[in-house]
Motif scaffolding. Structure first.
Motif, mmCIF file in Angstrom:
data_model
loop_
_atom_site.group_PDB
_atom_site.id
_atom_site.type_symbol
_atom_site.label_atom_id
_atom_site.label_comp_id
_atom_site.label_asym_id
_atom_site.label_seq_id
_atom_site.Cartn_x
_atom_site.Cartn_y
_atom_site.Cartn_z
ATOM 1 N N ASN A 65 6.719 -6.102 -11.440
ATOM 2 C CA ASN A 65 6.466 -4.821 -10.769
ATOM 3 C C ASN A 65 7.714 -4.266 -10.086
ATOM 4 O O ASN A 65 7.641 -3.704 -8.996
ATOM 5 C CB ASN A 65 5.327 -4.976 -9.754
ATOM 6 C CG ASN A 65 3.980 -5.160 -10.409
ATOM 7 O OD1 ASN A 65 3.302 -4.191 -10.742
ATOM 8 N ND2 ASN A 65 3.583 -6.413 -10.616
ATOM 9 N N LYS A 70 -2.714 0.915 -3.809
ATOM 10 C CA LYS A 70 -1.461 1.372 -4.448
ATOM 11 C C LYS A 70 -0.523 2.061 -3.449
ATOM 12 O O LYS A 70 0.249 2.947 -3.801
ATOM 13 C CB LYS A 70 -1.769 2.300 -5.631
ATOM 14 C CG LYS A 70 -2.523 1.608 -6.761
ATOM 15 C CD LYS A 70 -1.706 0.464 -7.333
ATOM 16 C CE LYS A 70 -2.378 -0.222 -8.520
ATOM 17 N NZ LYS A 70 -3.487 -1.120 -8.118
ATOM 18 N N ASN A 71 -0.579 1.622 -2.212
ATOM 19 C CA ASN A 71 0.316 2.137 -1.168
ATOM 20 C C ASN A 71 1.739 1.679 -1.464
ATOM 21 O O ASN A 71 2.039 0.487 -1.456
ATOM 22 C CB ASN A 71 -0.151 1.614 0.196
ATOM 23 C CG ASN A 71 0.637 2.188 1.357
ATOM 24 O OD1 ASN A 71 1.836 2.440 1.250
ATOM 25 N ND2 ASN A 71 -0.034 2.380 2.488
ATOM 26 N N ALA A 72 2.633 2.631 -1.713
ATOM 27 C CA ALA A 72 4.007 2.301 -2.103
ATOM 28 C C ALA A 72 4.744 1.504 -1.031
ATOM 29 O O ALA A 72 5.627 0.691 -1.348
ATOM 30 C CB ALA A 72 4.769 3.580 -2.425
ATOM 31 N N ALA A 73 4.402 1.732 0.232
ATOM 32 C CA ALA A 73 5.055 0.993 1.320
ATOM 33 C C ALA A 73 4.734 -0.492 1.229
ATOM 34 O O ALA A 73 5.584 -1.344 1.527
ATOM 35 C CB ALA A 73 4.610 1.546 2.670
ATOM 36 N N TYR A 74 3.528 -0.824 0.808
ATOM 37 C CA TYR A 74 3.149 -2.219 0.635
ATOM 38 C C TYR A 74 3.987 -2.855 -0.474
ATOM 39 O O TYR A 74 4.449 -3.990 -0.356
ATOM 40 C CB TYR A 74 1.673 -2.347 0.266
ATOM 41 C CG TYR A 74 0.677 -1.922 1.310
ATOM 42 C CD1 TYR A 74 1.039 -1.680 2.625
ATOM 43 C CD2 TYR A 74 -0.666 -1.766 0.971
ATOM 44 C CE1 TYR A 74 0.098 -1.300 3.575
ATOM 45 C CE2 TYR A 74 -1.616 -1.395 1.906
ATOM 46 C CZ TYR A 74 -1.233 -1.156 3.206
ATOM 47 O OH TYR A 74 -2.171 -0.784 4.132
ATOM 48 N N LYS A 75 4.157 -2.127 -1.549
ATOM 49 C CA LYS A 75 4.908 -2.663 -2.684
ATOM 50 C C LYS A 75 6.334 -3.009 -2.273
ATOM 51 O O LYS A 75 6.875 -4.058 -2.664
ATOM 52 C CB LYS A 75 4.921 -1.654 -3.833
ATOM 53 C CG LYS A 75 5.666 -2.126 -5.067
ATOM 54 C CD LYS A 75 5.601 -1.089 -6.188
ATOM 55 C CE LYS A 75 6.333 -1.577 -7.427
ATOM 56 N NZ LYS A 75 6.263 -0.590 -8.529
ATOM 57 N N ASP A 76 6.935 -2.162 -1.499
ATOM 58 C CA ASP A 76 8.307 -2.396 -1.047
ATOM 59 C C ASP A 76 8.396 -3.691 -0.247
ATOM 60 O O ASP A 76 9.340 -4.482 -0.414
ATOM 61 C CB ASP A 76 8.776 -1.216 -0.202
ATOM 62 C CG ASP A 76 10.218 -1.361 0.248
ATOM 63 O OD1 ASP A 76 11.104 -1.474 -0.621
ATOM 64 O OD2 ASP A 76 10.460 -1.373 1.470
ATOM 65 N N TYR A 90 -1.984 -3.653 -1.709
ATOM 66 C CA TYR A 90 -1.430 -2.819 -2.774
ATOM 67 C C TYR A 90 -2.367 -2.770 -3.979
ATOM 68 O O TYR A 90 -2.546 -1.703 -4.594
ATOM 69 C CB TYR A 90 -0.062 -3.331 -3.208
ATOM 70 C CG TYR A 90 0.575 -2.441 -4.252
ATOM 71 C CD1 TYR A 90 1.130 -1.213 -3.890
ATOM 72 C CD2 TYR A 90 0.568 -2.790 -5.598
ATOM 73 C CE1 TYR A 90 1.678 -0.366 -4.847
ATOM 74 C CE2 TYR A 90 1.115 -1.956 -6.562
ATOM 75 C CZ TYR A 90 1.666 -0.744 -6.182
ATOM 76 O OH TYR A 90 2.198 0.095 -7.126
#
Length: 394
Positions: A191, A135-141, A131
């Motif tokens: 975050n 900045k891959n949103a799936a990683y953040k989740d 991430y």
């Protein structure tokens, strides 16, 4: 008041001497060359990994073959973390593709019941680095879900996260390694996650600071607490030589962990404590090349196995700790010794033609007769991180 130019120049000049050598007669340490070496080795490893969702953990002494582990293994995040670091170092999309592939194998950890404290090692080194770089949103989740999972192991009566719920020590156990996994909680709290995650991380660090160390600031590996009262029962070891010995990697986790906690909290007490932890490690380090024996109290020194993983962790930690250090002499010491550790690892501990790992001579669990004087993925991970941090001093 603006800083004087001469002061700024001296800081800049010092950073240059650390990276490039102190004078024209000093050999230049080529960080880029070492990063390229790591890329070559990792490329070899990629060719032998089975297509079954496993990742490389260790190469036993005398072997050329990796032992592979599934996503539940505590070391499963280090290999994808290495791939993310190689992507960061080179910008080559090959590494991003491979890093994404091996990172996604760990997805089930975010929705499974917490088995132990190692979720930070597993998920933040993989999805966290991913991430940070994409900045891959799936990683953040995935990171946020995993932080909530890790938090379920927190015992408010004790004030720490239980490390091994399956362990039979007869109480709430917390190991020093757990300090490393607090970074996942800090990140999540800042975050989009719950503020409670930050509070849990701070309480764990405070409780550990007050109970996990001897009077000389050397660390116990394991501390047992009473489940109900939170009172410390005893300090013991699992992977060190004895309950009262200073296990090298344990002290390394402590130095790195409390340095990170200061970064996340800016609380001076954590910085002061990190300095004390580094001091006892450096003062007791007797090896000329600054690579420690697996335990500082091992009875067979100087014939005891070394632990390249502890050196890699400390070398990386000292670079960060130096950036928070105002005392010029201390800052110089941290940087010069960190660089010497990295050079020693690069000159004398690289795997090269022996196997496709980065480093040799790491020690995992000596008392159990496991992973002694071998190549281990977390040694490689922190070595690569230390190289990147050294490069950024420029």
């Amino acid at each position: 008041m603006k800083p004087k130019f001469s002061s700024l120049f001296s800081v800049f000049f010092f950073a240059m001497t650390i990276v490039y050598g102190q004078n024209k007669n000093s050999p230049k340490f080529d960080v880029k060359k070492q990063l390229e070496y790591c890329a070559v080795q990792a490329s070899k490893t990629l060719k032998v990994i089975p297509e079954d969702g496993t990742s490389p953990r260790t190469v036993p002494n005398g072997s050329k073959e990796w032992k592979f582990v599934g996503y539940k293994d505590w070391t499963s995040g280090f290999w994808p973390g290495e791939l993310w670091y190689l992507y960061e170092a080179s910008g080559d999309k090959k590494w991003e593709k491979e890093a994404d592939k091996f990172t996604r194998f760990l997805t089930p950890l975010s929705v499974s019941k917490a088995a132990d404290h190692d979720l930070g090692f597993q998920v933040f080194n993989s999805f966290g680095n991913g991430y940070r770089l994409t900045k891959n949103a799936a990683y953040k989740d995935i990171i946020l879900k995993t932080a909530d999972t890790l938090a379920t192991l927190f015992n408010p009566k004790v004030g720490t996260i239980q490390s091994w719920p399956h362990n039979k020590y007869g109480g709430h156990n917390t190991i020093i390694d757990n300090m490393m996994n607090l970074e996942l909680l800090f990140w999540a709290s800042k975050n989009g996650g719950s503020k409670k995650l930050y509070d849990i991380a701070v309480k764990h660090a405070e409780k550990t600071m007050n109970n996990h160390f001897r009077s000389d600031y050397s660390s116990y590996h394991v501390v047992i607490y009473d489940y109900e009262t939170g009172k410390k029962i005893k300090g013991i070891t699992a992977q060190g030589y004895s309950d009262e010995s200073m296990w090298a990697r344990g002290q390394a986790w402590a130095i790195y962990g409390f340095t990170m906690v200061y970064r996340e909290t800016k609380d001076q007490k954590f910085l002061d404590f990190a300095h004390k932890l580094a001091r006892v490690y450096l003062d007791r380090l007797t090896t000329e090349d600054l690579i420690p024996y697996w335990d500082f109290n091992a009875p067979d020194i100087p014939n005891a196995p070394r632990d390249a993983s502890a050196a890699a962790i400390v070398s990386s930690a000292l670079i960060e700790l130096s950036s928070y250090t105002k005392d010029k002499n201390l800052k110089n010491e941290y940087l010069s010794k960190s660089k010497k550790m990295i050079i020693s690892l690069s000159d004398n501990y690289q795997s090269r033609e022996v196997n496709s790992a980065f480093l040799l001579h790491a020690t995992g669990h000596k008392p159990a007769g496991s992973e002694i004087d071998c190549s281990i993925n977390y040694a490689d991970y922190y070595y690569l991180e230390a190289l990147l941090r050294l490069q950024k001093l420029k």
